[in-house]
Design a protein around this motif. Structure first.
Motif, short mmCIF file in Angstrom:
data_model
loop_
_atom_site.label_atom_id
_atom_site.label_comp_id
_atom_site.label_asym_id
_atom_site.label_seq_id
_atom_site.Cartn_x
_atom_site.Cartn_y
_atom_site.Cartn_z
N ASP A 63 209.81 -33.31 -54.99
CA ASP A 63 209.86 -32.16 -55.89
C ASP A 63 209.29 -30.90 -55.27
O ASP A 63 209.15 -29.89 -55.96
CB ASP A 63 209.09 -32.48 -57.18
N GLY A 64 208.95 -30.95 -54.00
CA GLY A 64 208.41 -29.75 -53.34
C GLY A 64 206.95 -29.50 -53.62
O GLY A 64 206.51 -28.35 -53.64
N VAL A 65 206.17 -30.56 -53.85
CA VAL A 65 204.73 -30.44 -54.07
C VAL A 65 204.02 -31.04 -52.86
O VAL A 65 204.30 -32.18 -52.48
CB VAL A 65 204.29 -31.16 -55.35
N MET A 66 203.13 -30.27 -52.26
CA MET A 66 202.35 -30.77 -51.13
C MET A 66 200.89 -30.91 -51.54
O MET A 66 200.32 -30.01 -52.18
CB MET A 66 202.46 -29.83 -49.93
N PHE A 67 200.31 -32.04 -51.17
CA PHE A 67 198.91 -32.32 -51.46
C PHE A 67 198.09 -32.22 -50.18
O PHE A 67 198.54 -32.67 -49.11
CB PHE A 67 198.76 -33.73 -52.05
N ALA A 68 196.91 -31.62 -50.28
CA ALA A 68 195.99 -31.52 -49.15
C ALA A 68 194.63 -32.01 -49.61
O ALA A 68 194.09 -31.51 -50.62
CB ALA A 68 195.90 -30.09 -48.62
N GLY A 69 194.06 -32.98 -48.89
CA GLY A 69 192.73 -33.50 -49.20
C GLY A 69 191.76 -33.22 -48.07
O GLY A 69 192.11 -33.40 -46.89
N ALA A 70 190.55 -32.80 -48.41
CA ALA A 70 189.59 -32.35 -47.41
C ALA A 70 188.38 -33.27 -47.36
O ALA A 70 188.18 -34.14 -48.21
CB ALA A 70 189.15 -30.91 -47.71
N ASP A 71 187.55 -33.03 -46.35
CA ASP A 71 186.39 -33.89 -46.12
C ASP A 71 185.27 -33.65 -47.12
O ASP A 71 184.38 -34.48 -47.25
CB ASP A 71 185.86 -33.68 -44.70
N ASN A 72 185.28 -32.53 -47.84
CA ASN A 72 184.26 -32.26 -48.85
C ASN A 72 184.75 -32.55 -50.27
O ASN A 72 184.13 -32.13 -51.24
CB ASN A 72 183.78 -30.82 -48.75
N GLY A 73 185.86 -33.24 -50.39
CA GLY A 73 186.38 -33.59 -51.69
C GLY A 73 187.30 -32.55 -52.31
O GLY A 73 187.81 -32.76 -53.42
N ALA A 74 187.52 -31.44 -51.63
CA ALA A 74 188.40 -30.41 -52.17
C ALA A 74 189.85 -30.88 -52.15
O ALA A 74 190.29 -31.55 -51.21
CB ALA A 74 188.26 -29.12 -51.37
N ILE A 75 190.58 -30.52 -53.19
CA ILE A 75 191.97 -30.92 -53.35
C ILE A 75 192.80 -29.68 -53.63
O ILE A 75 192.42 -28.85 -54.46
CB ILE A 75 192.12 -31.94 -54.50
N GLY A 76 193.91 -29.55 -52.96
CA GLY A 76 194.83 -28.44 -53.19
C GLY A 76 196.25 -28.94 -53.35
O GLY A 76 196.69 -29.83 -52.62
N PHE A 77 196.97 -28.36 -54.31
CA PHE A 77 198.38 -28.66 -54.52
C PHE A 77 199.16 -27.37 -54.27
O PHE A 77 198.83 -26.31 -54.82
CB PHE A 77 198.64 -29.18 -55.94
N ALA A 104 202.47 -34.22 -42.25
CA ALA A 104 203.35 -34.71 -43.31
C ALA A 104 204.77 -34.22 -43.05
O ALA A 104 204.97 -33.04 -42.75
CB ALA A 104 202.87 -34.23 -44.68
N LEU A 105 205.74 -35.13 -43.17
CA LEU A 105 207.15 -34.80 -43.05
C LEU A 105 207.77 -34.75 -44.43
O LEU A 105 207.50 -35.62 -45.27
CB LEU A 105 207.89 -35.85 -42.21
N HIS A 106 208.58 -33.73 -44.68
CA HIS A 106 209.23 -33.62 -45.98
C HIS A 106 210.25 -34.75 -46.12
O HIS A 106 211.02 -35.01 -45.18
CB HIS A 106 209.92 -32.27 -46.13
N PRO A 107 210.29 -35.44 -47.27
CA PRO A 107 211.20 -36.59 -47.39
C PRO A 107 212.68 -36.25 -47.40
O PRO A 107 213.50 -37.12 -47.12
CB PRO A 107 210.77 -37.23 -48.72
N GLU A 108 213.02 -34.99 -47.71
CA GLU A 108 214.44 -34.62 -47.80
C GLU A 108 214.82 -33.49 -46.85
O GLU A 108 215.90 -33.50 -46.28
CB GLU A 108 214.77 -34.23 -49.24
N GLU A 109 213.95 -32.50 -46.69
CA GLU A 109 214.25 -31.39 -45.80
C GLU A 109 213.91 -31.74 -44.36
O GLU A 109 213.18 -32.69 -44.09
CB GLU A 109 213.48 -30.14 -46.23
N PHE A 110 214.44 -30.96 -43.44
CA PHE A 110 214.19 -31.16 -42.02
C PHE A 110 213.01 -30.29 -41.60
O PHE A 110 213.08 -29.49 -40.67
CB PHE A 110 215.44 -30.82 -41.22
N THR A 111 211.88 -30.46 -42.29
CA THR A 111 210.68 -29.66 -42.06
C THR A 111 209.46 -30.56 -42.09
O THR A 111 209.52 -31.71 -42.53
CB THR A 111 210.54 -28.57 -43.14
N PHE A 112 208.33 -30.02 -41.63
CA PHE A 112 207.07 -30.76 -41.66
C PHE A 112 205.91 -29.78 -41.70
O PHE A 112 206.10 -28.56 -41.53
CB PHE A 112 206.95 -31.71 -40.47
N ALA A 113 204.72 -30.30 -41.95
CA ALA A 113 203.51 -29.47 -42.04
C ALA A 113 202.38 -30.15 -41.28
O ALA A 113 202.31 -31.38 -41.20
CB ALA A 113 203.12 -29.24 -43.49
N THR A 114 201.49 -29.34 -40.72
CA THR A 114 200.31 -29.82 -40.03
C THR A 114 199.09 -29.11 -40.58
O THR A 114 199.17 -27.95 -41.00
CB THR A 114 200.41 -29.58 -38.51
#
Length: 482
Positions: free
Chosen positions: A392-406, A346-356
């Protein structure tokens, strides 16, 4: 031996005591450079706690622990002198040693009284530099300060997210999702080989497109042309004209299934990648290949494009993340910090950063060189398949077992953790999350799941910091691990 094992009445206790004193004095004088207090009957417990005894103990500890670092090595001193000669002293500082002299006088009286007689290190002393200087002092020794490498910041409070709508219509796993630039509708691709277009406000089905013969893994909508691009496991990359709802171009070249698709934000360029471990760059209009980006050793799971260099980012099952120079068609940086296959990007829409995202953790990076920034800790015992970030600086992560993290993007704090619920008629194991995206306003989240449903999430408008404090934040000790 006869001295100890002879007749008890004939043991010379004075000789034993004298011998012990001699041995102890010889050992301690060699270790600390000074003798201990005399061990005789006149030394009482009161004298052991006297200022003289305390002073001697401090002196011994000082010399034993800090003597090796009292003087800097010659090559370090030469480097510091050369740097100080080129640097101008800041305003208010008369000479390089003035700050040291001022700082030296700030030692409290009790400590100075204890170590009186111990020589104060000179300006070149590593002990004085580490103990006295600040980064803003501007002196020649500021390069040797022990700085706080990682200063933890308290995360911002975010409203919790809740399920708003469940949309059914696909007959297979929902593997891809994208939102059109005007934020009016979104498209989903599924294992049932269809592309469905939904109204974002009402969730109603607008259109179904058929043409692929296997699961559709990638979707992208152009913001300059009325085109929708799709990629599937049938090795095909198609361009759909949204005015006629027909395929107008095919991009041939992949040797295996295509898993991801991305459009360049400023150029008429399309990048696709998949199971053949290469990313192919296409000219949208002419359908001609521009580059074949090679370097990964296994399937590429995600690809993203941005306007600034590096313009292409890819993640792979070979546990690496690669940043590409689009003009040269070559790798600029390879990130090897992950230990498991990297599935989310995921690439941040405004900052020059990303996450893997990988099974071990989620890592945050900074462009353009891929500098490591932070670790996000995903839900336990889960494989993160998808990441999404909003303005707004919120990152969502979805997993293969249905777990969700914000997560809070700036600090990496996970403020909410929950799990999706499989739809009626689905097995409990069919609650994996394969794809996700925020709409362009950042207030709605769309997820594609293994129970053949599409779920839309939004923030709880009624939540307050008092009613929904979220997962408590606990600062971690030490620097973040790579």
């Amino acid at each position: 031996m006869a001295l100890f094992y002879g007749d008890p009445d004939k043991i010379d206790y004075d000789a034993i005591k004298k011998t012990s004193e001699t041995h102890i004095k010889a050992a301690t004088s060699g270790l600390f450079g000074n003798a201990l207090l005399p061990l005789d009957d006149s030394t009482s417990s009161a004298e052991a706690g006297s200022p003289a005894a305390s002073k001697l103990r401090v002196l011994h500890k000082f010399r034993a622990e800090y003597a090796p670092s009292q003087t800097l090595p010659a090559y370090v001193q030469r480097k510091m002198d050369a740097a100080a000669a080129k640097r101008k002293p800041p305003a208010g500082v008369s000479k390089p040693g003035s700050n040291l002299a001022t700082a030296t006088t700030t030692i409290d009286a009790s400590t100075r009284k204890l170590i009186e007689g111990v020589p104060i290190p000179s300006e070149s002393s590593a002990l004085a530099l580490r103990h006295k200087h600040t980064p803003s002092s501007g002196s020649q020794s500021s390069s040797l300060i022990n700085k706080n490498i990682y200063a933890q910041e308290k995360p911002q409070w975010h409203r919790p997210w809740k399920l708003m709508r469940v949309i059914n219509g696909h007959q297979g796993w929902v593997r891809s999702v994208c939102v059109e630039p005007d934020n009016q509708w979104f498209a989903t691709g599924s294992s049932d080989r269809t592309i469905k277009i939904w109204d974002l406000a009402s969730g109603e089905l607008r259109l179904s497109l058929t043409g692929h013969i296997m699961a559709i893994r990638g979707l992208a909508v152009s913001d300059r042309h009325p085109y929708l691009f799709s990629a599937g496991e049938d090795k095909m990359v198609k361009c759909w004209d949204l005015e006629t709802n027909k395929v107008v171009r095919h991009y041939h070249g992949h040797l295996s299934g295509v898993y991801s698709l991305a459009l360049h934000p400023t150029l008429d360029v399309l990048v696709s990648a998949g199971n053949d471990a290469v990313a192919r760059v296409w000219d949208i209009r002419t359908r001609q290949p521009i580059h074949v980006l090679t370097g990964h050793k296994a399937a590429i799971t995600q690809v993203r494009c941005q306007a600034a260099d590096p313009q292409v980012v890819t993640t792979s099952v070979d546990t690496t993340v690669r940043l590409w120079d689009l003009a040269a068609g070559k790798t600029t940086t390879v990130l090897t910090h992950h230990k498991k296959p990297v599935r989310g990007l995921a690439l941040h829409p405004e900052e020059f950063t990303f996450a893997t995202a990988s099974r071990d953790n989620i890592k945050q990076w900074k462009f353009p060189d891929g500098d490591f920034m932070n670790n996000f800790y995903p839900p336990l015992n889960s494989i993160v398949n998808t990441l999404s970030v909003n303005q707004d600086g919120v990152m969502f992560a979805g997993a293969d077992n249905g777990a969700i993290g914000f997560f809070d993007w700036k600090t990496g704090h996970k403020f909410q953790e929950t799990a999706t619920i499989a739809g009626p008629g689905s097995l409990e194991s069919e609650n994996g999350i394969f794809a996700s995206t925020f709409d362009h306003s950042g207030i709605r989240l769309i997820t594609g799941e293994a129970d053949k449903s599409i779920k839309i999430w939004k923030e709880d408008d009624q939540a307050t910091p008092e009613s929904h404090p979220g997962i408590p934040w606990k600062p971690r000790l030490g620097r973040q691990n790579y």
